[in-house]
Design an enzyme around this catalytic site. Structure first.
Site, PDB file in Angstrom:
ATOM      1  N   MET A 219       0.844  -1.201   0.000  1.00  0.00           N
ATOM      2  CA  MET A 219       0.000   0.000   0.000  1.00  0.00           C
ATOM      3  C   MET A 219       0.876   1.247   0.000  1.00  0.00           C
ATOM      4  SD  MET A 219      -3.356  -0.914   2.141  1.00  0.00           S
ATOM      5  CE  MET A 219      -2.672  -0.696   3.772  1.00  0.00           C
ATOM      6  N   HIS A 223       9.018   1.160   3.447  1.00  0.00           N
ATOM      7  CA  HIS A 223      10.129   1.161   4.405  1.00  0.00           C
ATOM      8  C   HIS A 223      10.962  -0.086   4.164  1.00  0.00           C
ATOM      9  CE1 HIS A 223       7.664  -1.807   6.399  1.00  0.00           C
ATOM     10  NE2 HIS A 223       6.667  -0.934   6.512  1.00  0.00           N
ATOM     11  N   GLY A 225      11.088  -2.886   5.495  1.00  0.00           N
ATOM     12  CA  GLY A 225      10.345  -4.156   5.477  1.00  0.00           C
ATOM     13  C   GLY A 225       9.879  -4.476   4.060  1.00  0.00           C
ATOM     14  N   HIS A 226       9.270  -3.461   3.404  1.00  0.00           N
ATOM     15  CA  HIS A 226       8.839  -3.667   2.017  1.00  0.00           C
ATOM     16  C   HIS A 226      10.050  -3.951   1.127  1.00  0.00           C
ATOM     17  CE1 HIS A 226       5.598  -0.774   3.478  1.00  0.00           C
ATOM     18  NE2 HIS A 226       4.874  -1.802   3.056  1.00  0.00           N
ATOM     19  N   GLN A 250     -10.351  -2.757   2.011  1.00  0.00           N
ATOM     20  CA  GLN A 250      -9.889  -3.454   3.211  1.00  0.00           C
ATOM     21  C   GLN A 250      -9.905  -2.573   4.454  1.00  0.00           C
ATOM     22  OE1 GLN A 250      -5.976  -4.221   1.310  1.00  0.00           O
ATOM     23  NE2 GLN A 250      -5.082  -3.751   3.306  1.00  0.00           N
ATOM     24  N   SER A 375       4.205   1.053   8.119  1.00  0.00           N
ATOM     25  CA  SER A 375       3.871   2.398   7.619  1.00  0.00           C
ATOM     26  C   SER A 375       3.119   3.167   8.700  1.00  0.00           C
ATOM     27  CB  SER A 375       2.994   2.296   6.371  1.00  0.00           C
ATOM     28  OG  SER A 375       3.586   1.412   5.448  1.00  0.00           O
ATOM     29  N   ARG A 376       2.391   2.448   9.559  1.00  0.00           N
ATOM     30  CA  ARG A 376       1.577   3.120  10.584  1.00  0.00           C
ATOM     31  C   ARG A 376       2.419   3.630  11.757  1.00  0.00           C
ATOM     32  NH1 ARG A 376      -2.536  -0.853   8.693  1.00  0.00           N
ATOM     33  NH2 ARG A 376      -4.303   0.416   7.984  1.00  0.00           N
TER      34      ARG A 376
HETATM   35  P1  AMP Z   1       1.467  -3.023   3.409  1.00  0.00           P
HETATM   36  O1  AMP Z   1       2.012  -1.955   2.509  1.00  0.00           O
HETATM   37  O2  AMP Z   1       1.447  -2.662   4.843  1.00  0.00           O
HETATM   38  O3  AMP Z   1       0.196  -3.620   2.888  1.00  0.00           O
HETATM   39  O4  AMP Z   1       2.543  -4.217   3.327  1.00  0.00           O
HETATM   40  C1  AMP Z   1       2.924  -4.786   2.112  1.00  0.00           C
HETATM   41  C2  AMP Z   1       3.723  -6.029   2.371  1.00  0.00           C
HETATM   42  O5  AMP Z   1       4.883  -5.705   3.122  1.00  0.00           O
HETATM   43  C3  AMP Z   1       2.958  -7.066   3.184  1.00  0.00           C
HETATM   44  O6  AMP Z   1       3.229  -8.359   2.663  1.00  0.00           O
HETATM   45  C4  AMP Z   1       3.532  -6.903   4.553  1.00  0.00           C
HETATM   46  O7  AMP Z   1       3.447  -8.060   5.344  1.00  0.00           O
HETATM   47  C5  AMP Z   1       4.970  -6.558   4.241  1.00  0.00           C
HETATM   48  N1  AMP Z   1       5.588  -5.872   5.381  1.00  0.00           N
HETATM   49  C6  AMP Z   1       5.127  -4.797   6.045  1.00  0.00           C
HETATM   50  N2  AMP Z   1       5.930  -4.488   7.082  1.00  0.00           N
HETATM   51  C7  AMP Z   1       6.918  -5.416   7.082  1.00  0.00           C
HETATM   52  C8  AMP Z   1       8.050  -5.655   7.918  1.00  0.00           C
HETATM   53  N3  AMP Z   1       8.336  -4.892   8.956  1.00  0.00           N
HETATM   54  N4  AMP Z   1       8.848  -6.711   7.611  1.00  0.00           N
HETATM   55  C9  AMP Z   1       8.559  -7.502   6.545  1.00  0.00           C
HETATM   56  N5  AMP Z   1       7.512  -7.324   5.735  1.00  0.00           N
HETATM   57  C10 AMP Z   1       6.701  -6.298   5.986  1.00  0.00           C
END
Ligand code: AMP
Length: 470
Positions: A219, A223, A225-226, A250, A375-376
């Site tokens: 989304m 960061h 993680g992504h 969602q 992101s939050r």
């Molecule tokens: P989001 O943008 O929050 O929908 O996340 C997109 C993808 O990034 C999802 O598969 C999340 O599980 C993954 N994601 C988000 N935060 C992390 C993190 N800290 N470590 C690993 N993957 C992450």
């Protein structure tokens, strides 16, 4: 350019250095570029006289050299590095075998492609799956990851260990590839695709060129993680496509859809630095045109945990991911363990609906102090940011108790609760110890059980989890 996979082996002299030297020489061949290297593994020799253990690895290269000439160049590199021809089962300074060259199938005595003994050797199967999990074996018609997972029990039983610490020469080579990829990425910004039609054209061209596609749905507000998902996709696939779409379906009516952070330009820069090839950033109207009526839903896995507190959330996630899967048709899709329940649901959805897509769950990336990246986290004030550490601290405590022999899930949950409740202003949605497959609470925890929690701190609802034995 076609992908070639090359196996290296050495059990004479400085084994890791010989592999690194061979990889370097292969990288310098004309029209050839090293794009990934596996870790070095050690294993006992199979057949032949008593001799030292082997060190093996697999290289993924892109090359314009046809298979026959490439094989001759590999033989030349073996000779230059001191391999003595003729000792078939004897110790050797360096072996460089052409395992795959694109989807070419060749059997002509001097050249056998795919290499005939791949499926009998765990020291080849493991590194192959590491650098080219989605690559298709043209004879067996399965991915290299499946080939590894389906290996005969006697092959899985072969002892293979990752070399630790990583020899300096090998580490250096890995860093060189990473540097080059990020330099390359700086030169080539990720393409931004806005419509489903543009996306389909891009994907069709990649497919025609025989390239595998790795997909990372997000989304945005990206960061580390992504980025870890994107880098993993880059290691395992030829083309990496990221979607950035804040999916209204969602979010609940009182949730943060309108204030969710959005920064496409910044995200595009980060994607480019991670080697992403294209970004799909559709508008809400492109994804849900007027008159849109269909949704995808699931029983069981969507009911506990976040499902209890965010009604309709997983229906929205499944619907958008199913649409994206059909639009992109990737070979593999990469999700974070951070959203453990989401990853489990999407894996189940892919299985139930026969999406021919490998679902890869990647580890949680954390800040140095343990906070799971999200992101939050941007919603948190400095004080709330430090309060948010209670989530990872509670997980650490649960793991510590399990290591110490505590199996009663109730005890683990209560210990976690105590840590979170000590933080004023932290409001618990749930703290659970569950089975990783069913996501249902367990009474007796095991190392594969998962502790999950959702806690509201200030304006943010944070989630985190840990597999207890990891
Ligand atoms: P989001 O943008 O929050 O929908 O996340 C997109 C993808 O990034 C999802 O598969 C999340 O599980 C993954 N994601 C988000 N935060 C992390 C993190 N800290 N470590 C690993 N993957 C992450």
């Amino acid at each position: 350019m076609p992908t070639a996979l090359i196996g290296l082996g050495s059990n004479l002299g400085a084994r890791a250095a010989a592999c690194a030297r061979a990889a370097s020489l292969i990288d310098r061949l004309p029209q050839t570029r090293l794009v990934a290297l596996s870790r070095l593994v050690e294993s006992a020799p199979i057949g032949g006289p008593p001799q030292r253990p082997f060190v093996n690895a697999v290289l993924r290269v892109e090359t314009g050299i046809r298979p026959g000439p490439l094989l001759r160049k590999l033989k030349r590199i073996e000779r230059d590095l001191g391999r003595v021809p003729g000792l078939r089962w004897g110790p050797r300074r360096i072996d460089a075998d052409l395992l795959y060259w694109g989807e070419a199938v060749v059997r002509n005595g001097s050249l056998d492609l795919p290499h005939p003994r791949i499926a009998e050797r765990r020291f080849v199967l493991d590194p192959l799956a590491e650098v080219a999990a989605s690559f298709r074996d043209p004879v067996r018609g399965c991915t290299l990851e499946a080939l590894r997972d389906r290996a005969a029990p006697e092959v899985r039983g072969q002892e293979v260990s990752v070399m630790k610490p990583v020899p300096r020469t090998w580490k250096f080579l890995g860093e060189r590839i990473a540097r080059r990829q990020s330099d390359g990425a700086r030169r080539a910004p990720a393409r931004i695709l806005r419509t489903v039609a543009a996306l389909r054209r891009y994907v069709a061209a990649a497919r025609r060129a025989g390239r595998s596609i790795g997909f990372v749905p997000t989304m945005g507000a990206l960061h580390e993680g992504h980025l870890s998902l994107m880098r993993r996709a880059k290691r395992e696939c030829d083309v990496v496509l990221v979607s950035i779409f804040v999916n209204p379906m969602q979010f609940g009516p009182r949730e943060d859809f309108s204030k969710y952070p959005r920064d496409l330009a910044g995200d595009a820069r980060l994607c480019s630095s991670a080697g992403v090839d294209a970004i799909f950033a559709p508008s809400v109207e492109a994804m849900y045109p007027p008159g849109f009526k269909t949704c995808v839903d699931m029983r069981d896995l969507t009911e506990p945990l976040c499902g209890r507190f965010r009604p309709g959330h997983f229906r929205g996630v499944m619907t958008v991911v199913a649409k994206l899967f059909l639009q992109v048709q990737p070979d593999a899709a990469f999700f974070g363990q951070k959203d453990f329940q989401q990853a489990a649901i999407l894996k189940q959805m892919a299985r139930d609906l026969d999406f021919p897509i490998r679902i890869v769950r990647c580890p949680i990336v954390r800040e140095p102090d343990g906070l799971a990246m999200s992101s939050r986290n941007a919603y948190l004030s400095p004080e709330e940011r430090s309060q948010a550490l209670c989530l990872s601290q509670a997980l650490t405590e649960a793991r510590r108790l399990l290591r110490g022999g505590e199996r009663r899930a109730g005890r683990l949950r209560r210990a976690m609760k105590r840590i979170v409740r000590a933080v004023s202003g932290a409001r618990i949605d749930y703290i659970s110890i569950v089975d990783p497959e069913t996501l249902r609470d367990v009474e007796q925890a095991t190392p594969s059980s998962v502790a999950l929690l959702a806690v509201r701190i200030g304006p943010a609802r944070l989630i985190d989890n840990a597999i207890l034995g990891e």
